[in-house]
Write a protein that holds these residues in place. Structure first.
Motif, PDB file in Angstrom:
ATOM      1  N   GLY A 179       0.824  -1.200   0.000  1.00  0.00           N
ATOM      2  CA  GLY A 179       0.000   0.000   0.000  1.00  0.00           C
ATOM      3  C   GLY A 179       0.855   1.245   0.000  1.00  0.00           C
ATOM      4  N   ALA A 180       0.183   2.382  -0.076  1.00  0.00           N
ATOM      5  CA  ALA A 180       0.887   3.664  -0.142  1.00  0.00           C
ATOM      6  C   ALA A 180       1.458   4.029   1.217  1.00  0.00           C
ATOM      7  CB  ALA A 180      -0.083   4.748  -0.600  1.00  0.00           C
ATOM      8  N   LEU A 181       2.423   4.937   1.184  1.00  0.00           N
ATOM      9  CA  LEU A 181       2.997   5.441   2.434  1.00  0.00           C
ATOM     10  C   LEU A 181       1.923   6.082   3.293  1.00  0.00           C
ATOM     11  CD1 LEU A 181       5.378   6.186   4.274  1.00  0.00           C
ATOM     12  CD2 LEU A 181       5.670   8.247   2.911  1.00  0.00           C
ATOM     13  N   SER A 182       1.059   6.874   2.684  1.00  0.00           N
ATOM     14  CA  SER A 182       0.002   7.531   3.467  1.00  0.00           C
ATOM     15  C   SER A 182      -0.897   6.490   4.125  1.00  0.00           C
ATOM     16  CB  SER A 182      -0.810   8.480   2.581  1.00  0.00           C
ATOM     17  OG  SER A 182      -1.322   7.798   1.446  1.00  0.00           O
ATOM     18  N   SER A 183      -1.183   5.396   3.415  1.00  0.00           N
ATOM     19  CA  SER A 183      -2.009   4.347   4.007  1.00  0.00           C
ATOM     20  C   SER A 183      -1.331   3.769   5.246  1.00  0.00           C
ATOM     21  CB  SER A 183      -2.266   3.224   2.988  1.00  0.00           C
ATOM     22  OG  SER A 183      -2.757   3.751   1.770  1.00  0.00           O
TER      23      SER A 183
ATOM     24  N   ALA B  85      -2.736   3.938   9.017  1.00  0.00           N
ATOM     25  CA  ALA B  85      -2.952   2.695   9.759  1.00  0.00           C
ATOM     26  C   ALA B  85      -2.218   2.740  11.099  1.00  0.00           C
ATOM     27  CB  ALA B  85      -2.476   1.503   8.925  1.00  0.00           C
ATOM     28  N   LEU B  86      -0.996   3.253  11.097  1.00  0.00           N
ATOM     29  CA  LEU B  86      -0.255   3.416  12.351  1.00  0.00           C
ATOM     30  C   LEU B  86      -1.030   4.317  13.307  1.00  0.00           C
ATOM     31  CD1 LEU B  86       3.464   4.026  11.246  1.00  0.00           C
ATOM     32  CD2 LEU B  86       2.627   2.136  12.623  1.00  0.00           C
TER      33      LEU B  86
ATOM     34  N   LEU C  78      -8.412  -3.121   7.982  1.00  0.00           N
ATOM     35  CA  LEU C  78      -9.119  -2.590   9.149  1.00  0.00           C
ATOM     36  C   LEU C  78      -8.428  -2.994  10.442  1.00  0.00           C
ATOM     37  CD1 LEU C  78     -12.685  -3.410   7.848  1.00  0.00           C
ATOM     38  CD2 LEU C  78     -11.841  -1.113   8.367  1.00  0.00           C
ATOM     39  N   ASP C  79      -7.381  -3.816  10.329  1.00  0.00           N
ATOM     40  CA  ASP C  79      -6.614  -4.218  11.514  1.00  0.00           C
ATOM     41  C   ASP C  79      -7.485  -5.013  12.475  1.00  0.00           C
ATOM     42  OD1 ASP C  79      -4.544  -2.402  13.943  1.00  0.00           O
ATOM     43  OD2 ASP C  79      -4.335  -4.381  13.008  1.00  0.00           O
ATOM     44  N   ASP C  80      -8.357  -5.866  11.964  1.00  0.00           N
ATOM     45  CA  ASP C  80      -9.251  -6.621  12.850  1.00  0.00           C
ATOM     46  C   ASP C  80      -9.140  -8.126  12.665  1.00  0.00           C
ATOM     47  OD1 ASP C  80     -12.434  -6.240  11.025  1.00  0.00           O
ATOM     48  OD2 ASP C  80     -10.617  -7.377  10.602  1.00  0.00           O
ATOM     49  N   LEU C  81      -8.019  -8.588  12.112  1.00  0.00           N
ATOM     50  CA  LEU C  81      -7.852 -10.033  11.929  1.00  0.00           C
ATOM     51  C   LEU C  81      -7.447 -10.686  13.244  1.00  0.00           C
ATOM     52  CD1 LEU C  81      -5.732 -10.039   8.646  1.00  0.00           C
ATOM     53  CD2 LEU C  81      -8.153 -10.563   8.849  1.00  0.00           C
ATOM     54  N   ASP C  82      -8.037 -11.833  13.504  1.00  0.00           N
ATOM     55  CA  ASP C  82      -7.525 -12.612  14.636  1.00  0.00           C
ATOM     56  C   ASP C  82      -6.337 -13.446  14.144  1.00  0.00           C
ATOM     57  OD1 ASP C  82     -10.440 -14.680  14.358  1.00  0.00           O
ATOM     58  OD2 ASP C  82      -8.448 -15.079  13.514  1.00  0.00           O
ATOM     59  N   ALA C  83      -5.687 -14.135  15.070  1.00  0.00           N
ATOM     60  CA  ALA C  83      -4.433 -14.816  14.728  1.00  0.00           C
ATOM     61  C   ALA C  83      -4.634 -15.843  13.613  1.00  0.00           C
ATOM     62  CB  ALA C  83      -3.837 -15.470  15.963  1.00  0.00           C
ATOM     63  N   ALA C  84      -5.730 -16.589  13.702  1.00  0.00           N
ATOM     64  CA  ALA C  84      -5.962 -17.623  12.692  1.00  0.00           C
ATOM     65  C   ALA C  84      -6.201 -16.997  11.323  1.00  0.00           C
ATOM     66  CB  ALA C  84      -7.165 -18.476  13.100  1.00  0.00           C
TER      67      ALA C  84
ATOM     68  N   THR D 241      -7.681   2.004   0.317  1.00  0.00           N
ATOM     69  CA  THR D 241      -9.047   2.459   0.570  1.00  0.00           C
ATOM     70  C   THR D 241      -9.184   2.922   2.015  1.00  0.00           C
ATOM     71  OG1 THR D 241      -9.854   0.845  -1.049  1.00  0.00           O
ATOM     72  CG2 THR D 241     -11.491   1.828   0.413  1.00  0.00           C
ATOM     73  N   ALA D 242      -8.621   2.123   2.925  1.00  0.00           N
ATOM     74  CA  ALA D 242      -8.674   2.532   4.334  1.00  0.00           C
ATOM     75  C   ALA D 242      -7.910   3.835   4.543  1.00  0.00           C
ATOM     76  CB  ALA D 242      -8.102   1.430   5.225  1.00  0.00           C
TER      77      ALA D 242
END
Lengths: 263, 294
Positions: free
Chosen positions: A133-137, A141-142, B15-21, B46-47
């Motif tokens: 993904g892009a740097l901005s993404s 996210a961070l 979305l950073d919502d994955l569990d470990a599996a 997109t996020a």
């Protein structure tokens, strides 16, 4: 110049062979499929302005140039050049602070989040993978991750259980110095309004209110699995709505996937 | 799982919502599926766009200084050490004994000198762009300045080494400065070079100011040049193909190399692997290639 005997290339190096003729007949990179690595193929600034608003000359710099420029900035950060961090701060501190403020609800927490993002970039610039993904993404996210951590830790942060109102102020327009940020802000806000209501609500709660899918499920009184699927589907739909015209991904490089492919 | 399911996981990753599996299943699949790697990238972007939808608020002006100070403070090692300003407590410097490098012959006790943190901070601010010289070496230099056994032969050769390292750091700083000024110039152009399989992990860019000879190659994760070889830069324009500077890369850090020519009219650029001294009649194996806008 006298002929020089070159050392035999090691097995790892593809044969030099007829390197000069290869040089002259190298095919143009755009349009070739050579980039399964996911790296930018060096699309040419200004080329093919018909398809994408983003290659509009008024929206400088074009996506591929910005990508190269930001990769150069990351290299500078790895070389410990603070001016590169200053440049990133100038470009992204506003949007990062805005996201952090929306999630945490307080100026001091938002400031802390922004600080932690730039410290993380300083320490781990080498961990950024442009194929993901892009740097901005990555920066956003961070920021979102740290903001959510802060919300969890700080018991006195107001939990945003009320419906998230994104308060789409007209006054926000054109507030970023860089036109491409403002254009994207407008485009994504318009796209959000096109989401089905249930999906939009779930996505806003998960993304901007920092609720886990468990909490979203409770709030919406739906099963957990449904909440998870609804949130993720909302993001997928948002991608489809935004379409290939507004993305860091070069549309010529990657077909936009909207149909199930063969398993 | 079919691709529809993986697509949902890709959204979960964004979305950073994955569990470990879920994360394990997705990562395993990504190794083998380019289409899903594209999904992951598109959804991450997109996020990233979604993040922009947040109501726009301007951070306080004071945040900038606070962030830059926090970044500077987060550095494990000081940005730069000036021996003249650094004074060490007698027994330890950041966990290193202050007697590192002092030959046994110099048996005088090391006097205790208070650590002047303010002076260190001021010095850091002044030398902040100097690369790190080496705590142990700097400790040796500080002891020499404090006047302990500076005439000991072993000590002076270590002082020489520190001076050499600092010269290299200064030269490197000058290179960094020159390259950085191009990146920051408003009229700069950039282009990517695509690496060959031998350097598949490399990320290679050229930044240049057309109309000037300020042109730099910036590369990360280029393989180290084998002994007896160098990388060579080339450009191609209407007049032909031109062999330019050679450089080596140690494979551990980002590599910068100047082109030394105006790339404004160039059509393409490439890196080849050559013997020390540069190419002969023919360019050697191609390492990376990129077209330019000339």
């Amino acid at each position: 110049m006298t002929t020089m005997t070159l050392p035999r290339p090691s097995a790892a190096i593809p044969g030099g062979g007829d390197a000069r003729s290869r040089w002259y007949t190298r095919p143009r990179l755009s349009g070739t499929a050579a980039v399964d690595r996911g790296r930018p193929a060096g699309a040419f600034p200004g080329a093919d302005t018909t398809e994408s608003r983003l290659s509009d000359e008024s929206l400088s710099p074009p996506v591929d140039e910005r990508r190269a420029e930001e990769a150069a900035l990351l290299l500078r950060i790895r070389e410990r050049d603070e001016r590169a961090i200053e440049a990133l701060y100038a470009r992204y501190s506003g949007p990062l602070y805005s996201l952090a403020y929306q999630v945490t609800g307080a100026d001091r927490f938002a400031q802390e989040v922004v600080q932690e993002v730039f410290i993380a970039v300083w320490k781990d610039a080498g961990r950024f993978d442009p194929s993901r993904g892009a740097l901005s993404s990555w920066l956003f996210a961070l920021a979102r991750h740290k903001a959510i951590d802060l919300v969890r830790k700080e018991s006195n942060v107001r939990k945003r259980t009320a419906d998230v109102d994104l308060e789409l102020h007209e006054a926000d327009d054109d507030v970023d110095r860089e036109a491409w940020l403002n254009v994207r802000r407008d485009a994504v806000r318009a796209a959000i309004t096109q989401l089905p209501d249930a999906q939009r609500t779930a996505l806003e709660l998960a993304f901007f209110a920092g609720l886990t899918h468990v909490e979203v499920a409770e709030k919406l009184d739906i099963p957990l699995g449904t909440a998870k699927t609804r949130i993720r589907t909302a993001l997928l739909k948002l991608r489809d709505i935004l379409g290939p015209s507004i993305s860091e991904t070069d549309p010529r490089e990657t077909p936009w996937i909207t149909e199930p492919t063969a398993s | 799982m079919d691709h529809r399911t993986y697509r949902e996981l890709a959204a979960g990753a964004a979305l950073d919502d994955l569990d470990a599996a879920e994360r394990a299943a997705l990562e395993t699949h990504l190794a083998a599926c380019a289409a899903c790697r594209d999904d992951v990238r598109q959804l991450a972007d997109t996020a990233g766009l979604l993040a922009l939808a947040a109501p726009r608020r301007e951070p306080p002006a004071s945040l900038r200084g606070a962030v830059l100070a926090a970044v500077a403070a987060s550095e494990n090692r000081p940005f730069g050490i000036s021996a003249a300003s650094l004074a060490y407590a007698g027994s330890a410097v950041a966990g290193q004994p202050a007697t590192v490098g002092v030959p046994r012959a110099a048996a005088q006790p090391v006097p205790t000198v208070p650590v002047d943190l303010e002076a260190v901070r001021r010095e850091r601010a002044r030398y902040r762009r100097l690369s790190f010289v080496g705590l142990a070496a700097a400790a040796v230099l500080a002891i020499a300045v404090a006047g302990l056994g500076a005439t000991a032969a072993g000590l002076s050769s270590q002082v020489d080494q520190v001076a050499r390292e600092r010269d290299e750091a200064t030269a490197r700083l000058a290179t960094n400065d020159a390259a950085m000024s191009v990146v920051l110039a408003p009229d700069h152009a950039t282009a990517t070079l695509t690496p060959e399989p031998m350097a598949a992990q490399a990320v290679v860019y050229v930044v240049y100011r057309p109309g000037t000879d300020e042109a730099w190659l910036m590369a990360a994760d280029l393989p180290a040049t084998p002994p007896g070889t160098v990388y060579q830069l080339w450009s191609a324009d209407a007049a032909g193909v031109h062999a330019l500077t050679t450089f080596t890369c140690d494979g551990r850090s980002a590599c910068l190399a100047p082109f030394g020519v105006d790339l404004g009219g160039a059509k393409a650029t490439m890196i080849t692997l050559e013997p020390v001294g540069g190419a002969g009649d023919e360019p050697g194996p191609q390492v990376a290639f990129g077209e330019l806008d000339g």
